[in-house]
Scaffold this motif. Structure first.
Motif, PDB file in Angstrom:
ATOM      1  N   HIS A 107     -10.490 -35.707 -57.047  1.00 29.78           N
ATOM      2  CA  HIS A 107      -9.403 -35.068 -56.292  1.00 29.78           C
ATOM      3  C   HIS A 107      -9.961 -34.110 -55.243  1.00 29.78           C
ATOM      4  CE1 HIS A 107      -5.528 -33.134 -55.530  1.00 29.78           C
ATOM      5  NE2 HIS A 107      -6.172 -31.983 -55.643  1.00 29.78           N
ATOM      6  N   ILE A 108     -10.908 -33.276 -55.649  1.00 27.33           N
ATOM      7  CA  ILE A 108     -11.472 -32.289 -54.718  1.00 27.33           C
ATOM      8  C   ILE A 108     -12.185 -32.986 -53.569  1.00 27.33           C
ATOM      9  CG2 ILE A 108     -13.228 -30.493 -54.495  1.00 27.33           C
ATOM     10  CD1 ILE A 108     -12.371 -29.571 -57.339  1.00 27.33           C
ATOM     11  N   ALA A 109     -13.006 -33.986 -53.869  1.00 30.83           N
ATOM     12  CA  ALA A 109     -13.732 -34.694 -52.808  1.00 30.83           C
ATOM     13  C   ALA A 109     -12.773 -35.351 -51.831  1.00 30.83           C
ATOM     14  CB  ALA A 109     -14.672 -35.733 -53.409  1.00 30.83           C
ATOM     15  N   GLU A 110     -11.769 -36.026 -52.352  1.00 34.29           N
ATOM     16  CA  GLU A 110     -10.861 -36.776 -51.482  1.00 34.29           C
ATOM     17  C   GLU A 110      -9.901 -35.885 -50.706  1.00 34.29           C
ATOM     18  OE1 GLU A 110      -9.232 -39.784 -54.086  1.00 34.29           O
ATOM     19  OE2 GLU A 110     -11.115 -40.924 -54.029  1.00 34.29           O
ATOM     20  N   ARG A 111      -9.624 -34.700 -51.221  1.00 38.08           N
ATOM     21  CA  ARG A 111      -8.658 -33.822 -50.547  1.00 38.08           C
ATOM     22  C   ARG A 111      -9.312 -32.725 -49.707  1.00 38.08           C
ATOM     23  NH1 ARG A 111      -2.935 -31.585 -52.346  1.00 38.08           N
ATOM     24  NH2 ARG A 111      -2.683 -30.232 -50.568  1.00 38.08           N
ATOM     25  N   TYR A 112     -10.479 -32.229 -50.136  1.00 38.28           N
ATOM     26  CA  TYR A 112     -11.027 -31.025 -49.506  1.00 38.28           C
ATOM     27  C   TYR A 112     -12.386 -31.179 -48.831  1.00 38.28           C
ATOM     28  CZ  TYR A 112      -7.194 -28.703 -51.860  1.00 38.28           C
ATOM     29  OH  TYR A 112      -5.943 -28.326 -52.269  1.00 38.28           O
ATOM     30  N   VAL A 113     -13.077 -32.265 -49.018  1.00 37.68           N
ATOM     31  CA  VAL A 113     -14.375 -32.438 -48.381  1.00 37.68           C
ATOM     32  C   VAL A 113     -14.168 -33.208 -47.080  1.00 37.68           C
ATOM     33  CG1 VAL A 113     -16.716 -33.374 -48.589  1.00 37.68           C
ATOM     34  CG2 VAL A 113     -15.568 -32.415 -50.611  1.00 37.68           C
ATOM     35  N   THR A 114     -14.652 -32.641 -45.978  1.00 37.16           N
ATOM     36  CA  THR A 114     -14.505 -33.281 -44.676  1.00 37.16           C
ATOM     37  C   THR A 114     -15.874 -33.454 -44.035  1.00 37.16           C
ATOM     38  OG1 THR A 114     -14.285 -31.238 -43.394  1.00 37.16           O
ATOM     39  CG2 THR A 114     -12.274 -32.128 -44.380  1.00 37.16           C
ATOM     40  N   ASP A 115     -15.898 -34.094 -42.899  1.00 34.66           N
ATOM     41  CA  ASP A 115     -17.151 -34.265 -42.166  1.00 34.66           C
ATOM     42  C   ASP A 115     -17.176 -33.435 -40.883  1.00 34.66           C
ATOM     43  OD1 ASP A 115     -15.310 -35.684 -40.682  1.00 34.66           O
ATOM     44  OD2 ASP A 115     -16.510 -37.502 -40.552  1.00 34.66           O
ATOM     45  N   LEU A 116     -16.287 -32.443 -40.815  1.00 33.90           N
ATOM     46  CA  LEU A 116     -16.283 -31.553 -39.663  1.00 33.90           C
ATOM     47  C   LEU A 116     -15.709 -30.206 -40.048  1.00 33.90           C
ATOM     48  CD1 LEU A 116     -13.270 -31.923 -37.417  1.00 33.90           C
ATOM     49  CD2 LEU A 116     -13.626 -33.638 -39.164  1.00 33.90           C
ATOM     50  N   LEU A 117     -16.009 -29.223 -39.235  1.00 33.98           N
ATOM     51  CA  LEU A 117     -15.505 -27.869 -39.445  1.00 33.98           C
ATOM     52  C   LEU A 117     -14.092 -27.756 -38.886  1.00 33.98           C
ATOM     53  CD1 LEU A 117     -18.692 -26.032 -38.204  1.00 33.98           C
ATOM     54  CD2 LEU A 117     -17.908 -26.104 -40.576  1.00 33.98           C
ATOM     55  N   VAL A 118     -13.194 -27.137 -39.650  1.00 34.09           N
ATOM     56  CA  VAL A 118     -11.862 -26.832 -39.136  1.00 34.09           C
ATOM     57  C   VAL A 118     -11.922 -25.478 -38.440  1.00 34.09           C
ATOM     58  CG1 VAL A 118     -10.700 -28.226 -40.886  1.00 34.09           C
ATOM     59  CG2 VAL A 118     -11.099 -25.791 -41.319  1.00 34.09           C
ATOM     60  N   ASP A 119     -10.894 -25.149 -37.678  1.00 35.15           N
ATOM     61  CA  ASP A 119     -10.891 -23.911 -36.894  1.00 35.15           C
ATOM     62  C   ASP A 119     -11.174 -22.671 -37.741  1.00 35.15           C
ATOM     63  OD1 ASP A 119     -10.414 -25.328 -34.574  1.00 35.15           O
ATOM     64  OD2 ASP A 119      -8.258 -24.921 -34.552  1.00 35.15           O
ATOM     65  N   GLU A 120     -10.593 -22.598 -38.944  1.00 31.51           N
ATOM     66  CA  GLU A 120     -10.819 -21.437 -39.810  1.00 31.51           C
ATOM     67  C   GLU A 120     -12.304 -21.304 -40.161  1.00 31.51           C
ATOM     68  OE1 GLU A 120      -8.734 -19.475 -43.697  1.00 31.51           O
ATOM     69  OE2 GLU A 120      -9.040 -21.649 -43.741  1.00 31.51           O
ATOM     70  N   HIS A 121     -12.950 -22.413 -40.503  1.00 25.70           N
ATOM     71  CA  HIS A 121     -14.375 -22.379 -40.850  1.00 25.70           C
ATOM     72  C   HIS A 121     -15.228 -22.006 -39.640  1.00 25.70           C
ATOM     73  CE1 HIS A 121     -13.377 -25.400 -44.279  1.00 25.70           C
ATOM     74  NE2 HIS A 121     -13.117 -24.157 -44.628  1.00 25.70           N
ATOM     75  N   ILE A 122     -14.863 -22.501 -38.479  1.00 24.60           N
ATOM     76  CA  ILE A 122     -15.600 -22.139 -37.253  1.00 24.60           C
ATOM     77  C   ILE A 122     -15.530 -20.637 -37.041  1.00 24.60           C
ATOM     78  CG2 ILE A 122     -15.613 -22.356 -34.736  1.00 24.60           C
ATOM     79  CD1 ILE A 122     -14.763 -25.315 -35.162  1.00 24.60           C
ATOM     80  N   GLY A 123     -14.365 -20.066 -37.222  1.00 23.71           N
ATOM     81  CA  GLY A 123     -14.218 -18.611 -37.085  1.00 23.71           C
ATOM     82  C   GLY A 123     -15.069 -17.855 -38.086  1.00 23.71           C
ATOM     83  N   TRP A 124     -15.096 -18.311 -39.316  1.00 23.90           N
ATOM     84  CA  TRP A 124     -15.913 -17.661 -40.345  1.00 23.90           C
ATOM     85  C   TRP A 124     -17.384 -17.702 -39.958  1.00 23.90           C
ATOM     86  CZ3 TRP A 124     -13.977 -20.210 -45.537  1.00 23.90           C
ATOM     87  CH2 TRP A 124     -12.655 -19.806 -45.800  1.00 23.90           C
ATOM     88  N   ILE A 125     -17.856 -18.875 -39.551  1.00 20.45           N
ATOM     89  CA  ILE A 125     -19.281 -19.030 -39.218  1.00 20.45           C
ATOM     90  C   ILE A 125     -19.644 -18.191 -38.011  1.00 20.45           C
ATOM     91  CG2 ILE A 125     -21.010 -20.673 -38.368  1.00 20.45           C
ATOM     92  CD1 ILE A 125     -19.669 -22.758 -40.244  1.00 20.45           C
ATOM     93  N   ARG A 126     -18.787 -18.155 -37.008  1.00 20.19           N
ATOM     94  CA  ARG A 126     -19.082 -17.361 -35.810  1.00 20.19           C
ATOM     95  C   ARG A 126     -19.122 -15.863 -36.107  1.00 20.19           C
ATOM     96  NH1 ARG A 126     -15.635 -21.007 -31.502  1.00 20.19           N
ATOM     97  NH2 ARG A 126     -17.331 -22.486 -31.102  1.00 20.19           N
ATOM     98  N   ALA A 127     -18.498 -15.444 -37.199  1.00 20.07           N
ATOM     99  CA  ALA A 127     -18.534 -14.034 -37.590  1.00 20.07           C
ATOM    100  C   ALA A 127     -19.637 -13.739 -38.603  1.00 20.07           C
ATOM    101  CB  ALA A 127     -17.182 -13.623 -38.177  1.00 20.07           C
ATOM    102  N   ALA A 128     -20.288 -14.783 -39.121  1.00 21.21           N
ATOM    103  CA  ALA A 128     -21.293 -14.611 -40.171  1.00 21.21           C
ATOM    104  C   ALA A 128     -22.572 -13.992 -39.629  1.00 21.21           C
ATOM    105  CB  ALA A 128     -21.616 -15.961 -40.811  1.00 21.21           C
TER     106      ALA A 128
END
Length: 193
Positions: free
Chosen positions: A26-47
């Motif tokens: 369930h977790i793999a099929e619903r939550y694992v992607t092959d790209l960053l979403v906008d929220e993750h991009i924001g987190w990384i840019r602030a890291a």
């Protein structure tokens, strides 16, 4: 992401043994992607830090910490990261591993967020002036081509601002609370009793 692509037989064997195969699927099929979403991009840019896992040609793993000012990890697009390497002790174990074996795993922790972000992919080592220019002070840059992105359960994260340990950490004579994510209806029937 397809669970049978994301998990290898070793993972599946442990999932079956511990009763989490349906949950993991369930977790793999619903939550694992092959790209960053906008929220993750924001987190990384602030890291201001990232932990890198690489493997040498003999298959021996290595983990290293890379730090810089917020924004030091660049996100040219949702499938690419650039991580600068600054002057250090000259051993170049991480860079050497990346030059020899391109697989890389990254863990981002965010002191102000109760979140862990994992990013896996393949990297290339860049040292040409054009690649270094966007990264002031960098000796080299690891350009990562993203294969997998997923958040991890944050319940065991400690509060770095206050020094408080997570209330979810097991200890003698204590029953940790259920994490909020386990209370979501989507997990009904997927969790062990």
């Amino acid at each position: 992401m397809e669970a049978d692509v994301f998990y290898h037989e070793g993972s599946r064997r442990v999932q079956r043994r511990l009763g989490t195969e349906q949950l993991a699927t369930h977790i793999a099929e619903r939550y694992v992607t092959d790209l960053l979403v906008d929220e993750h991009i924001g987190w990384i840019r602030a890291a201001d830090a990232v932990y890198l896992a690489t493997v040498d040609p003999a298959g021996r793993p290595e983990c290293s910490y890379k730090g810089g000012l917020p924004g030091f990890v660049r996100v040219p697009d949702p499938r690419t990261l650039e991580i600068p390497s600054y002057d250090g002790n000259g051993m170049y174990r991480t860079l050497g591993n990346a030059a020899a074996t391109p697989g890389i795993g990254m863990l981002f922790l965010f002191p102000e967020l109760p979140a862990k972000l994992r990013v896996n992919g393949d990297c290339e080592l860049l040292t040409d002036p054009g690649s270094l220019t966007p990264h002031p002070g960098a000796e080299a840059v690891l350009r990562v081509h993203i294969r997998e992105v997923f958040e991890n359960c944050p319940r065991y994260l400690h509060d770095r601002r206050t020094g408080t340990h997570s209330e979810h950490c097991p200890r003698p004579d204590y029953r940790p609370p259920e994490p909020d994510w386990k209370k979501k209806p989507e997990y009904e029937g997927l969790l062990r009793p």
